[in-house]
Design a protein around this motif. Sequence first.
Motif, mmCIF file in Angstrom:
data_model
loop_
_atom_site.group_PDB
_atom_site.id
_atom_site.type_symbol
_atom_site.label_atom_id
_atom_site.label_comp_id
_atom_site.label_asym_id
_atom_site.label_seq_id
_atom_site.Cartn_x
_atom_site.Cartn_y
_atom_site.Cartn_z
ATOM 1 N N LEU A 1 -7.546 8.682 20.547
ATOM 2 C CA LEU A 1 -8.825 7.986 20.703
ATOM 3 C C LEU A 1 -8.644 6.493 20.928
ATOM 4 C CD1 LEU A 1 -10.983 9.584 17.882
ATOM 5 C CD2 LEU A 1 -11.601 9.490 20.298
ATOM 6 N N GLY A 2 -7.572 5.946 20.386
ATOM 7 C CA GLY A 2 -7.419 4.501 20.429
ATOM 8 C C GLY A 2 -8.522 3.832 19.622
ATOM 9 N N GLU A 3 -9.084 4.559 18.690
ATOM 10 C CA GLU A 3 -10.230 4.083 17.907
ATOM 11 C C GLU A 3 -9.757 3.837 16.475
ATOM 12 O OE1 GLU A 3 -13.827 3.706 18.541
ATOM 13 O OE2 GLU A 3 -13.378 2.793 16.601
ATOM 14 N N ARG A 4 -10.171 2.706 15.874
ATOM 15 C CA ARG A 4 -9.685 2.410 14.528
ATOM 16 C C ARG A 4 -10.805 2.228 13.512
ATOM 17 N NH1 ARG A 4 -6.352 4.351 16.781
ATOM 18 N NH2 ARG A 4 -4.249 3.649 17.273
ATOM 19 N N ASN A 5 -12.040 2.379 13.951
ATOM 20 C CA ASN A 5 -13.155 2.221 13.021
ATOM 21 C C ASN A 5 -13.254 3.467 12.134
ATOM 22 O OD1 ASN A 5 -15.633 2.257 11.766
ATOM 23 N ND2 ASN A 5 -16.717 1.300 13.496
ATOM 24 N N PRO A 6 -13.055 3.305 10.816
ATOM 25 C CA PRO A 6 -13.021 4.473 9.928
ATOM 26 C C PRO A 6 -14.292 5.324 10.011
ATOM 27 C CG PRO A 6 -12.320 2.509 8.751
ATOM 28 C CD PRO A 6 -12.820 2.048 10.085
ATOM 29 N N ASP A 7 -15.454 4.689 10.224
ATOM 30 C CA ASP A 7 -16.691 5.481 10.279
ATOM 31 C C ASP A 7 -16.716 6.385 11.505
ATOM 32 O OD1 ASP A 7 -17.668 4.490 7.912
ATOM 33 O OD2 ASP A 7 -18.502 2.704 8.897
ATOM 34 N N VAL A 8 -16.228 5.835 12.628
ATOM 35 C CA VAL A 8 -16.171 6.645 13.851
ATOM 36 C C VAL A 8 -15.177 7.791 13.654
ATOM 37 C CG1 VAL A 8 -15.615 6.630 16.314
ATOM 38 C CG2 VAL A 8 -16.771 4.654 15.275
ATOM 39 N N ILE A 9 -14.005 7.459 13.097
ATOM 40 C CA ILE A 9 -12.977 8.483 12.866
ATOM 41 C C ILE A 9 -13.527 9.571 11.940
ATOM 42 C CG2 ILE A 9 -10.643 8.935 11.980
ATOM 43 C CD1 ILE A 9 -10.550 7.135 14.388
ATOM 44 N N LYS A 10 -14.299 9.146 10.970
ATOM 45 C CA LYS A 10 -14.854 10.098 10.014
ATOM 46 C C LYS A 10 -15.781 11.093 10.720
ATOM 47 C CE LYS A 10 -16.681 9.643 5.413
ATOM 48 N NZ LYS A 10 -17.068 8.710 4.362
ATOM 49 N N ARG A 11 -16.549 10.598 11.686
ATOM 50 C CA ARG A 11 -17.417 11.516 12.441
ATOM 51 C C ARG A 11 -16.568 12.537 13.196
ATOM 52 N NH1 ARG A 11 -20.703 7.026 13.299
ATOM 53 N NH2 ARG A 11 -20.025 6.623 15.433
ATOM 54 N N TYR A 12 -15.450 12.057 13.752
ATOM 55 C CA TYR A 12 -14.548 12.981 14.448
ATOM 56 C C TYR A 12 -13.936 13.982 13.469
ATOM 57 C CZ TYR A 12 -14.663 10.744 19.006
ATOM 58 O OH TYR A 12 -15.055 10.291 20.229
ATOM 59 N N ALA A 13 -13.632 13.498 12.269
ATOM 60 C CA ALA A 13 -13.039 14.387 11.265
ATOM 61 C C ALA A 13 -14.005 15.523 10.940
ATOM 62 C CB ALA A 13 -12.688 13.602 10.006
ATOM 63 N N LEU A 14 -15.293 15.197 10.873
ATOM 64 C CA LEU A 14 -16.289 16.228 10.580
ATOM 65 C C LEU A 14 -16.426 17.197 11.753
ATOM 66 C CD1 LEU A 14 -18.847 13.926 8.766
ATOM 67 C CD2 LEU A 14 -17.433 15.700 7.728
#
Length: 532
Positions: free
Chosen positions: A385-398
């Motif tokens: 993703l190249g994404e580091r925002n924990p909230d965004v990652i958390k949505r992906y985790a769900l």
Amino acid sequence: MCAQMLWPYREARRIISQLRGRKDAILETGFGPSGPPHIGTYGEIIRTNFVALALKDLGYRPRIISFLDDLDGLRKVPEGFPTWLSDYLGRPVCEIPDPFECCESFSKHMHKLLVKMVDDAGARCEYRFSSEEYASGTFNDAIEAVMHNVELLKRLVVPMLSPEVGARWFPFFAKCENCGKLYTTRVTSVDIDSETVDYVCDGEFGAVRGCGHHGTTSYLNGAGKLPWRVDWPARWFALHVDYEIHGKDLIESASLGKRIVSSVFMRPPILTMTYELFLDADGRKISKSKGFAIDPTLWLKYGTRDSLHLMLYKKPKQAKRLDISRMPSYVNEAFGVAADYYRRRDEFGQPGKRHPYEILTLLAPPDSDPGRMDFATLCNLVAALGERNPDVIKRYALKLAEQVNSDDSGYDVRSADSGLVDELVRKAIMFADDIIATRSAEVELSDNELEAVRSFVSYLRSGEFTGEEIQTRVFTLAREFSISQPRMFQILYALILNQRQGPRLGYFIPILGQNKTADRIEASLAKFGLRD
Ligand SMILES: [Zn+2]
Ligand SMILES: [Zn+2]
């Protein structure tokens, strides 16, 4: 799963058969505090704790002694430590100042690191220091026995040494009263009546030379020390040790030690268990002087404690490569062990009926299932993703959890403790940055392969597909372009994840998103200079 089958219980049974009715058992582990504790040190203490828990479960009273040989001389300056330490080479580590200036000595600092590691794990042991035990006379009886058996010990030990070392070898080092070094002295005569030795400080120890001093000193109460090969069995004798787990590199020393215990100290030999060594990613033995290369702290930075303990629990007699890049799969596997435990916990949880998960958690599994997720895929997802925002990652985790049939895999983050989700997201971000980003899996593509990849990119941008459809598309693509399936996947993993292997694409791409995947592939093509 019967607890008696788990190896710590097998070991406990072996120990019990040697106790002759005693209920108390002493389990030793050793630590050379001439460098920071590493995975081998930690592993010995945790594995010994596994065995101690089994003994306790079976109604015995085990004690674990972690013995710190702080009289050991510093052989070389550990990597990353201040160079002024070279002034202290050859000196016992308990007499060297703490380079970090927070403890009373070099070895006390290493002890502090070990205590933190052990306490954090919820493990237990008592610490004993060579310097204190020698000074207080714990080893006096052993030393007396040694002095009465010098020739016998020479016959046992010298054949194991190089001719030069063997010619000088004596089963005792006096501490030089002039320069304070241990391993540069050589005993020239013993006087049993006055309990003294004459010595000369004329030896070499690595880069260190003796000072030439001649002296006479007591051989008791810490005025000198037994050499390591004799010191080890002397500990078993003086501390009444019943059992010790040691690495395969010490097999010869351990069997020599057992001979010394029975022929010099007149005690039955102790029981030992040998484990295979930890190797680094290149297959080399992990040693202390390399510093923090792979230590438990590093593992815990990216992974979970259960996964570290699973690695220590699984097949201790098999050599393990501690390649940190394999850590996420251990995390997943430990989640699987936990899932199995919580599914069937009614069958376990009592002495004689233990689940491996209870062993991993040192008999303290959380009361309620903390949940789990596919951490290995999460790490890949973060990297792609190249994404580091924990909230965004958390949505992906769900989203990741929704793709998974929780009955099959046991990964279900929806019911997971939110603290656990936050922790795993944080660790996945660090792992992606520090480990995955440093990997490289560049591929060379033929024109035909490049064409196939471009076709896949157009496909991804042409509509919304299910995971099954995407997976099938990769297979048909391989067929259409006459590329083998393994090669097709290898190419896509390299372009999407910058690695040779990866999760099922039909599972992974819908979570990452089709457009994001296409962007990622194009960026990789550009990076590898394959765009045009
Ligand atoms: Zn310190
Ligand atoms: Zn000296």
